[in-house]
Design an enzyme around this catalytic site. Structure first.
Site, PDB file in Angstrom:
ATOM      1  N   LYS A 200       1.825  -4.986   4.094  1.00  0.00           N
ATOM      2  CA  LYS A 200       2.650  -6.622   3.364  1.00  0.00           C
ATOM      3  C   LYS A 200       2.437  -7.391   4.789  1.00  0.00           C
ATOM      4  O   LYS A 200       3.452  -7.941   5.032  1.00  0.00           O
ATOM      5  CB  LYS A 200       3.882  -5.878   2.233  1.00  0.00           C
ATOM      6  CG  LYS A 200       3.538  -5.153   1.506  1.00  0.00           C
ATOM      7  CD  LYS A 200       5.442  -5.149   0.509  1.00  0.00           C
ATOM      8  CE  LYS A 200       5.712  -3.741   2.089  1.00  0.00           C
ATOM      9  NZ  LYS A 200       7.331  -3.158   0.964  1.00  0.00           N
ATOM     10  N   ASP A 235      11.428   2.391  -1.513  1.00  0.00           N
ATOM     11  CA  ASP A 235      12.034   1.331  -2.384  1.00  0.00           C
ATOM     12  C   ASP A 235      11.884   1.973  -4.172  1.00  0.00           C
ATOM     13  O   ASP A 235      12.922   1.683  -4.800  1.00  0.00           O
ATOM     14  CB  ASP A 235      11.823   0.087  -2.338  1.00  0.00           C
ATOM     15  CG  ASP A 235      10.436  -0.170  -2.209  1.00  0.00           C
ATOM     16  OD1 ASP A 235      10.153   0.772  -2.528  1.00  0.00           O
ATOM     17  OD2 ASP A 235       9.876  -1.505  -2.221  1.00  0.00           O
TER      18      ASP A 235
END
Ligand code: ADP
Ligand code: MG
Length: 498
Positions: A200, A235
């Site tokens: 990312k 997450d």
């Protein structure tokens, strides 16, 4: 509660900076007249894009099957497939009986969030919760490990100093923290894990190959903060735990935000690569698929290939680059540049601002798609703000079609991925997910804010599973589940009795 700073940052610009300085010429490009006289319409480019991005049932089915196959291969042996199928070491999910004060820290892609929760057990449940969000300064995304972790620990220290009222830590106790870290980690226990590689757009030096919990614990010590990490969670795992706290039927969790990932409840005996003394955990565990790395059979375009080639991780995270929030706007931008060059979409020159990688963001394309006015005024003003151009009605319509094509492909492929996971679970243990209520907990800014994307995702799931089975598959937004989930897992794995 006042957030420390909730600013919109553009981390996505970061990974492409080198590319930009090397190749990006900050001048309006004049469209070559020879080329433009050959092709003056954007329509053929749009038609080809729609054809290349098409996701008929046969493509969806192939993706779902390949996802299931890749999951199996990744469970067989480390490195067995694109999917890392990482063991989370979470083999007990929250029950509702958890009590006390716990903290969570979520390092995602765009922001980091800190949270505290006072848990009151079965009847009182969540007594109070507070959080703050801080955007990550872009320079820290490619700085050193110490700089990044010091910044985080300092934010955490400030937050801990505002602990009052309903939040209560028994005398003499160390605060406990669930650390949500949304990057691929080789977990070595519930409270330790080695960073495999950044994704990312992060390229922090000196972290890969290190235990990220140790990095954080050391930074907290440097800040003089009396807190310890008792659970390191992805997450997706945090989301699953947070959603399961309220609903026993949650079996899968998916993140669709800056990046994307999925985890699910797996039987220990379906994990051949899990060997040795750790096999004593009973029955079930959570596996983090790292499905962003999936690449099998995806309908890709020349725009995807160019974007990938110029990224900091070429050839990697192809599913993520096709379906997640960091990239959807950028793909649309690349199509627009092509149309500006080859079909004079914006007149005689290619808008200079549009040439900048990541200048069109996913929230922009989402906002354009929400425009239901007759003249598509919002589309016009977004285009003006982003690219500095005026546009006529037909251009605006074309642009909405491009946005829709890219969002549709992303949503439908995400849906096919979800079916792949469910299919794999069902194949191993008939009746475990199909034919009874099963919840897929969803989180992330893309899923939360993009209604068309959400609809396309659901459509694909329904098409693949049929009306009967899909009636029982509940795909549900679990807002901020991952923060609370991490705090709950800190409680479940507390060093104190509870
Ligand atoms: P992270 O994935 O960084 O942990 P989030 O889950 O909040 O953080 O997701 C943020 C991402 O969600 C943004 O990078 C963007 O791609 C996407 N997003 C945010 N707002 C919108 C929106 N209004 N429409 C579409 N996508 C959005
Ligand atoms: Mg996140």
């Amino acid at each position: 509660m006042q957030a420390m700073s909730v600013t919109a940052s553009l981390p996505a610009l970061r990974p492409f900076q080198a590319v930009r300085s090397a190749r990006w010429v900050p001048r309006a490009r004049v469209v070559m007249s020879v080329r433009s006289s050959l092709t003056i319409s954007a329509a053929p480019i749009l038609t080809k894009l729609q054809r290349d991005c098409a996701t008929p049932l046969s493509v969806l089915r192939h993706v779902a099957d390949a996802m299931a196959t890749d999951m199996r291969a990744g469970l067989e042996v480390d490195g067995g497939s694109d999917l890392k199928m990482i063991l989370s070491y979470v083999d007990a999910l929250p029950t509702g009986n958890e009590k006390g004060l716990f903290y969570a820290l979520d390092l995602g892609g765009t922001n980091f969030r800190v949270l505290r929760v006072q848990l009151g057990g079965k009847d009182e449940r969540v007594i109070a919760t507070e959080f703050e969000q801080v955007s990550i300064p872009p320079e820290l995304m490619s700085g050193t490990s110490e700089e990044l972790f010091d910044f985080i620990a300092s934010g955490l220290t400030q937050f801990a100093q505002t602990e009052t009222g309903k939040f209560h830590l028994p005398q003499g106790r160390t605060r406990e923290l669930g650390f949500t870290f949304s990057f691929p980690v080789k977990q070595t226990s519930i409270d330790s894990g080695i960073l495999m590689n950044w994704t990312k757009g992060f390229s922090v030096s000196g972290t890969a190959g290190k235990d990220v919990v140790a990095c954080l614990n050391e930074a907290m010590k440097r800040q003089g903060l009396n807190m310890r990490v008792s659970a390191l969670v992805n997450d997706t795992v945090g989301t699953l735990a947070g959603a399961r706290y309220w609903d026993d039927d949650v079996m899968v969790a998916i993140i669709l935000g800056t990046g994307t990932n999925a985890c699910y409840v797996e039987s220990v005996n379906a994990i051949p690569k899990l060997q040795g003394p750790n096999t004593t955990i009973g029955g079930k565990t959570i596996v983090n698929t790292e499905w962003g790395a999936f690449s099998n059979g995806l309908p890709l375009t020349e725009f995807d290939r160019e974007m990938d080639a110029q990224s900091i991780n070429p050839g990697e995270q192809i599913f993520e680059k096709t379906i997640s929030g960091m990239y959807l706007g950028e793909i649309v931008r690349r199509v627009l540049v092509r149309m500006a060059e080859d079909a004079r979409l914006f007149g005689d020159s290619v808008p200079e601002k549009l040439l900048m990688p990541f200048s069109l963001r996913t929230p922009d394309i989402c906002a354009m798609q929400q425009d239901s006015s007759k003249d598509f005024e919002a589309v016009g003003s977004i285009l003006y703000n982003v690219a500095g151009v005026n546009s006529n009605l037909s251009t605006r319509k074309t642009i909405i079609d491009i946005c829709d094509t890219i969002a549709k492909r992303g949503g439908r492929l995400a849906g096919a991925g979800i079916v792949g996971i469910l299919q794999k679970m069902e194949e191993d243990s008939q009746g475990i997910v199909f034919g009874k209520r099963t919840v897929v907990a969803m989180d992330g800014g893309l899923y939360e804010h993009y209604p068309q994307y959400r609809m396309y995702l659901q459509d694909a799931v329904t098409e693949l599973l049929g009306d009967e089975i899909s009636k029982n598959i509940i795909i549900e937004h679990s807002k901020d589940g991952s923060g609370i989930g991490a705090a709950l897992l800190a409680a479940t794995n507390s060093m104190y009795e509870h």
